[in-house]
Design an enzyme around this catalytic site. Sequence first.
Site, PDB file in Angstrom:
ATOM      1  N   HIS A  77       8.551   5.579  -1.238  1.00  0.00           N
ATOM      2  CA  HIS A  77       7.341   5.272  -1.978  1.00  0.00           C
ATOM      3  C   HIS A  77       7.400   5.895  -3.369  1.00  0.00           C
ATOM      4  O   HIS A  77       8.129   6.869  -3.597  1.00  0.00           O
ATOM      5  CB  HIS A  77       6.123   5.777  -1.224  1.00  0.00           C
ATOM      6  CG  HIS A  77       5.846   5.006   0.030  1.00  0.00           C
ATOM      7  ND1 HIS A  77       4.736   5.225   0.808  1.00  0.00           N
ATOM      8  CD2 HIS A  77       6.527   3.987   0.626  1.00  0.00           C
ATOM      9  CE1 HIS A  77       4.739   4.390   1.832  1.00  0.00           C
ATOM     10  NE2 HIS A  77       5.825   3.637   1.746  1.00  0.00           N
ATOM     11  N   GLU A  79       5.262   7.724  -4.946  1.00  0.00           N
ATOM     12  CA  GLU A  79       4.851   9.129  -4.946  1.00  0.00           C
ATOM     13  C   GLU A  79       5.977  10.023  -4.443  1.00  0.00           C
ATOM     14  O   GLU A  79       6.226  11.104  -4.984  1.00  0.00           O
ATOM     15  CB  GLU A  79       3.625   9.332  -4.033  1.00  0.00           C
ATOM     16  CG  GLU A  79       2.457   8.426  -4.323  1.00  0.00           C
ATOM     17  CD  GLU A  79       2.422   7.175  -3.470  1.00  0.00           C
ATOM     18  OE1 GLU A  79       1.351   6.841  -2.949  1.00  0.00           O
ATOM     19  OE2 GLU A  79       3.483   6.518  -3.323  1.00  0.00           O
ATOM     20  N   CYS A 105      -0.324   6.465   1.102  1.00  0.00           N
ATOM     21  CA  CYS A 105      -0.315   6.400   2.563  1.00  0.00           C
ATOM     22  C   CYS A 105      -0.422   7.826   3.102  1.00  0.00           C
ATOM     23  O   CYS A 105      -0.346   8.797   2.350  1.00  0.00           O
ATOM     24  CB  CYS A 105       0.971   5.727   3.052  1.00  0.00           C
ATOM     25  SG  CYS A 105       2.445   6.753   2.882  1.00  0.00           S
ATOM     26  N   CYS A 108       2.654  10.099   2.208  1.00  0.00           N
ATOM     27  CA  CYS A 108       2.621  10.586   0.829  1.00  0.00           C
ATOM     28  C   CYS A 108       1.489  11.586   0.631  1.00  0.00           C
ATOM     29  O   CYS A 108       1.629  12.554  -0.116  1.00  0.00           O
ATOM     30  CB  CYS A 108       2.486   9.419  -0.148  1.00  0.00           C
ATOM     31  SG  CYS A 108       3.964   8.386  -0.210  1.00  0.00           S
TER      32      CYS A 108
END
Length: 145
Positions: A77, A79, A105, A108
């Site tokens: 991801h 992040e 999510c 993260c």
Amino acid sequence: MRPSWDEYFMQMAEIAKTRSTCCRRKVGAVIVKNKRILATGYNGAPSGTAHCLDIGCLREELEIPSGYRHELCRGLHAEQNAMIQAAYHGVAIAGSVLYVTLQPCVLCAKMAINAGIKKIVFKGNYSDDLSLEILKEAGVELIQI
């Protein structure tokens, strides 16, 4: 009109997402402290591995809905990539602000909490209520724009 700081850094996250190699959605992230960019990230496969845009998406092939079975995704991801880049280059991000083009999510969110991120500014909703609950419980300030 001159953008606010939040608008300015979110625009930077929007630019970061243009580098994404994900077939499903493009996400960008920027980590900022004292109005200075510390790290950026976008979602995609790890360095040195094939891009999903080139070889396809297993989660797409299996018709797995967004927010489920993260372990089947070869990508990271945005992040995660931003936090990894900071760590890789020895940049401390404790006390920073994370700007991201989509609600984080839960994976993260947990990483951001343990990395010491104190505020998350995000756009877009993600089907993961637990991430918001856990961030609020940890005292991370959340701003959706």
